[in-house]
Design an enzyme around this catalytic site. Structure first.
Site, PDB file in Angstrom:
ATOM      1  N   ARG A  53       0.845  -1.185   0.000  1.00 36.10           N
ATOM      2  CA  ARG A  53       0.000   0.000   0.000  1.00 36.10           C
ATOM      3  C   ARG A  53       0.884   1.240   0.000  1.00 36.10           C
ATOM      4  O   ARG A  53       2.084   1.138   0.181  1.00 36.10           O
ATOM      5  CB  ARG A  53      -0.973  -0.011   1.193  1.00 36.10           C
ATOM      6  CG  ARG A  53      -0.257  -0.405   2.458  1.00 36.10           C
ATOM      7  CD  ARG A  53      -0.409   0.436   3.663  1.00 36.10           C
ATOM      8  NE  ARG A  53      -0.365   1.839   3.474  1.00 36.10           N
ATOM      9  CZ  ARG A  53       0.738   2.581   3.570  1.00 36.10           C
ATOM     10  NH1 ARG A  53       1.948   2.034   3.789  1.00 36.10           N
ATOM     11  NH2 ARG A  53       0.701   3.886   3.430  1.00 36.10           N
ATOM     12  N   GLY A  54       0.208   2.389  -0.150  1.00 37.77           N
ATOM     13  CA  GLY A  54       0.979   3.623  -0.296  1.00 37.77           C
ATOM     14  C   GLY A  54       1.132   3.877  -1.798  1.00 37.77           C
ATOM     15  O   GLY A  54       1.451   2.950  -2.561  1.00 37.77           O
ATOM     16  N   ALA A  55       0.899   5.140  -2.201  1.00 41.74           N
ATOM     17  CA  ALA A  55       0.774   5.451  -3.630  1.00 41.74           C
ATOM     18  C   ALA A  55       1.943   4.931  -4.464  1.00 41.74           C
ATOM     19  O   ALA A  55       1.760   4.320  -5.516  1.00 41.74           O
ATOM     20  CB  ALA A  55       0.659   6.965  -3.778  1.00 41.74           C
ATOM     21  N   ARG A  96      -7.020  -0.224  -7.546  1.00 39.67           N
ATOM     22  CA  ARG A  96      -7.314   0.883  -6.613  1.00 39.67           C
ATOM     23  C   ARG A  96      -7.372   2.166  -7.454  1.00 39.67           C
ATOM     24  O   ARG A  96      -6.464   2.414  -8.247  1.00 39.67           O
ATOM     25  CB  ARG A  96      -6.239   1.017  -5.512  1.00 39.67           C
ATOM     26  CG  ARG A  96      -6.246  -0.130  -4.503  1.00 39.67           C
ATOM     27  CD  ARG A  96      -5.377   0.198  -3.288  1.00 39.67           C
ATOM     28  NE  ARG A  96      -6.084   1.025  -2.332  1.00 39.67           N
ATOM     29  CZ  ARG A  96      -5.509   1.565  -1.252  1.00 39.67           C
ATOM     30  NH1 ARG A  96      -4.229   1.373  -1.017  1.00 39.67           N
ATOM     31  NH2 ARG A  96      -6.214   2.298  -0.401  1.00 39.67           N
ATOM     32  N   GLN A 203      -2.646   2.641   9.648  1.00 37.95           N
ATOM     33  CA  GLN A 203      -1.333   2.763   8.994  1.00 37.95           C
ATOM     34  C   GLN A 203      -0.367   3.608   9.826  1.00 37.95           C
ATOM     35  O   GLN A 203       0.847   3.419   9.753  1.00 37.95           O
ATOM     36  CB  GLN A 203      -1.484   3.400   7.609  1.00 37.95           C
ATOM     37  CG  GLN A 203      -2.097   2.498   6.560  1.00 37.95           C
ATOM     38  CD  GLN A 203      -3.598   2.664   6.467  1.00 37.95           C
ATOM     39  OE1 GLN A 203      -4.258   2.992   7.452  1.00 37.95           O
ATOM     40  NE2 GLN A 203      -4.159   2.427   5.310  1.00 37.95           N
ATOM     41  N   ASP A 244      -1.868  11.043  -2.501  1.00 33.16           N
ATOM     42  CA  ASP A 244      -2.161   9.991  -3.479  1.00 33.16           C
ATOM     43  C   ASP A 244      -2.388  10.553  -4.873  1.00 33.16           C
ATOM     44  O   ASP A 244      -2.116   9.888  -5.869  1.00 33.16           O
ATOM     45  CB  ASP A 244      -3.357   9.151  -3.028  1.00 33.16           C
ATOM     46  CG  ASP A 244      -2.912   8.186  -1.955  1.00 33.16           C
ATOM     47  OD1 ASP A 244      -2.794   8.606  -0.787  1.00 33.16           O
ATOM     48  OD2 ASP A 244      -2.622   7.022  -2.296  1.00 33.16           O
ATOM     49  N   LYS A 255      -4.973  10.135   2.536  1.00 28.23           N
ATOM     50  CA  LYS A 255      -5.746   9.285   3.458  1.00 28.23           C
ATOM     51  C   LYS A 255      -6.862  10.056   4.153  1.00 28.23           C
ATOM     52  O   LYS A 255      -6.657  11.189   4.586  1.00 28.23           O
ATOM     53  CB  LYS A 255      -4.766   8.679   4.476  1.00 28.23           C
ATOM     54  CG  LYS A 255      -5.370   7.806   5.548  1.00 28.23           C
ATOM     55  CD  LYS A 255      -6.209   6.671   4.990  1.00 28.23           C
ATOM     56  CE  LYS A 255      -5.451   5.763   4.053  1.00 28.23           C
ATOM     57  NZ  LYS A 255      -6.347   4.870   3.268  1.00 28.23           N
TER      58      LYS A 255
HETATM   59  O1  MRU Z   1      -4.711   3.279   1.775  1.00 28.70           O
HETATM   60  P1  MRU Z   1      -3.228   3.522   1.787  1.00 28.70           P
HETATM   61  O2  MRU Z   1      -2.553   3.001   3.002  1.00 28.70           O
HETATM   62  O3  MRU Z   1      -2.589   3.042   0.502  1.00 28.70           O
HETATM   63  O4  MRU Z   1      -3.089   5.098   1.796  1.00 28.70           O
HETATM   64  C1  MRU Z   1      -1.817   5.664   1.713  1.00 28.70           C
HETATM   65  C2  MRU Z   1      -1.799   7.112   1.933  1.00 28.70           C
HETATM   66  O5  MRU Z   1      -2.811   7.763   2.050  1.00 28.70           O
HETATM   67  C3  MRU Z   1      -0.451   7.773   1.942  1.00 28.70           C
HETATM   68  O6  MRU Z   1      -0.482   8.922   2.739  1.00 28.70           O
HETATM   69  C4  MRU Z   1      -0.141   8.178   0.496  1.00 28.70           C
HETATM   70  O7  MRU Z   1      -0.090   7.072  -0.348  1.00 28.70           O
HETATM   71  C5  MRU Z   1       1.050   9.012   0.382  1.00 28.70           C
HETATM   72  S1  MRU Z   1       2.580   8.258   0.750  1.00 28.70           S
HETATM   73  C6  MRU Z   1       3.100   7.618  -0.711  1.00 28.70           C
END
Ligand code: MRU
Length: 354
Positions: A53-55, A96, A203, A244, A255
């Protein structure tokens, strides 16, 4: 390709012997275990269940997912290898919707699929592997530069609040907002990080706290609804999060809960920064209303770490992201420098491909 910016064994994501190894973020911080994805479907499952996870991390995983589509097709007598890669690209794009980086990565792979047309199986596989490696390498390099930029803007005595996880786990080796805080500590700034727990999937409490602890950074996990309390007492002097997707006018999806923090920061006159590389910026998306927001299963809200906390039939909603209007953002930290308002003009000037 084997450079300093290549994913390697020990990283949260690495590719070896036709398999993508993924550090399973669902199990952290209690267990550090890897899952192996051998097919694009397995990568899709890892992305949609948040094992990865994470962009930026999902962008990198998706790049290798397209490669796995080609590898899978190369083993079957009936399937064309480029078609296999393209089919993988389609299902990965549907995994996603919000993070721009996923589409940035898959679109790069699709471009390479077109360029490979006419090559031998070996040539095509090598060519797609090189492209997936380049996506990973570019991400690491962009974030290294972004961290350098971000450290400069933090106060020497930094009492930061962050939300969700934007560290190495959300990317590869170098993340964004959280990695800036970790690097500032490494360079001797007095850093204390307040970490929002980040319901429903925690997270912040599980992942950001894990990264901060491993790096020896002083930190305090707080409930998402405690931010105003600490801001009002002067215990927070900067808010910094990842993103994201950043629209052309600077509106930023991150988030769920980020928007509320930006409003609180404005009320308490605390700077609110977003940190994200250019692969998160979507100049084709005019504003926040045009950003697709993922809505996840209500079960994630009705449960806390698998334990049901609401009556069985209670209804719940679970948007995974919200949009912070650009007028609430003090600056956007990127690998090319900090973008300040007016965002529409300044983002275009800095990131428009001519
Ligand atoms: O649902 P997630 O855990 O993938 O959400 C991630 C976030 O919201 C991060 O803050 C976001 O991806 C930026 S960090 C690369």
């Amino acid at each position: 390709m084997n450079g300093p910016f290549q994913p390697r064994k020990g990283d949260a994501l690495f590719f070896e012997e036709d398999r993508l190894f993924i550090l399973d973020q669902r199990a952290l911080p209690l267990e550090e275990s890897y899952i192996e994805a051998r097919t694009p479907h397995e990568v899709v499952r890892a992305i949609s269940t948040l094992a990865v996870r994470g962009a930026m991390a999902i962008g990198i995983a998706a790049g290798y997912g397209v490669l796995l589509g080609a590898i899978e097709a190369s083993r079957s007598k009936n399937e064309d290898i480029l078609e296999g890669a393209q089919k993988a690209a389609e299902i990965l794009k549907a995994s996603r919707p919000t993070a721009r980086n996923l589409f940035w990565a898959v679109e790069r792979m699709e471009k390479r699929i077109n360029e490979c047309n006419g090559g031998s199986v070996r040539e095509i596989l090598d060519c797609l592997k090189q492209c997936a490696d380049a996506i990973a390498a570019d991400t690491i390099e962009q974030n290294m530069k972004l961290v350098e930029v971000g450290v400069g803007i933090l106060p020497d005595e930094c009492k930061a609040l962050t939300h969700c996880n934007s560290g190495a786990l959300a990317s590869l080796r170098y993340g964004t907002a959280l990695s800036i805080l970790i690097e500032a500590h490494r360079r001797g700034k007095a850093v204390h990080v307040f970490v929002d727990e980040t319901r429903p999937l925690l997270q912040g409490a599980r992942l950001s706290a894990w990264e901060l602890a491993r790096s020896g950074v002083a930190h305090t996990v707080i409930c998402d609804n405690a931010a105003a309390f600490f801001m009002e007492r002067g215990e927070i002097n900067v808010v910094i999060t990842g993103a994201d997707r950043i629209a052309a006018n600077g509106d930023t999806a991150n988030k769920i809960g980020t928007y509320g923090l930006a409003i609180l920061a404005r009320f308490h006159e605390i700077p609110f920064y977003i940190a994200a590389p250019s692969s998160t910026i979507d100049l084709s998306c005019p504003g926040g209303n045009d950003i697709p927001i993922e809505e996840r299963s209500p079960e994630e809200v009705k449960k806390f770490q698998s334990i049901q906390v609401t009556p069985e039939n209670t209804q719940a909603r679970n948007p995974a992201f919200d949009v912070t209007a650009s007028h609430l953002i003090s600056g956007i930290i990127t690998e090319k420098g900090i973008v300040f308002p007016p965002y529409k003009e300044n983002l275009r000037q800095m990131f428009q491909v001519r």
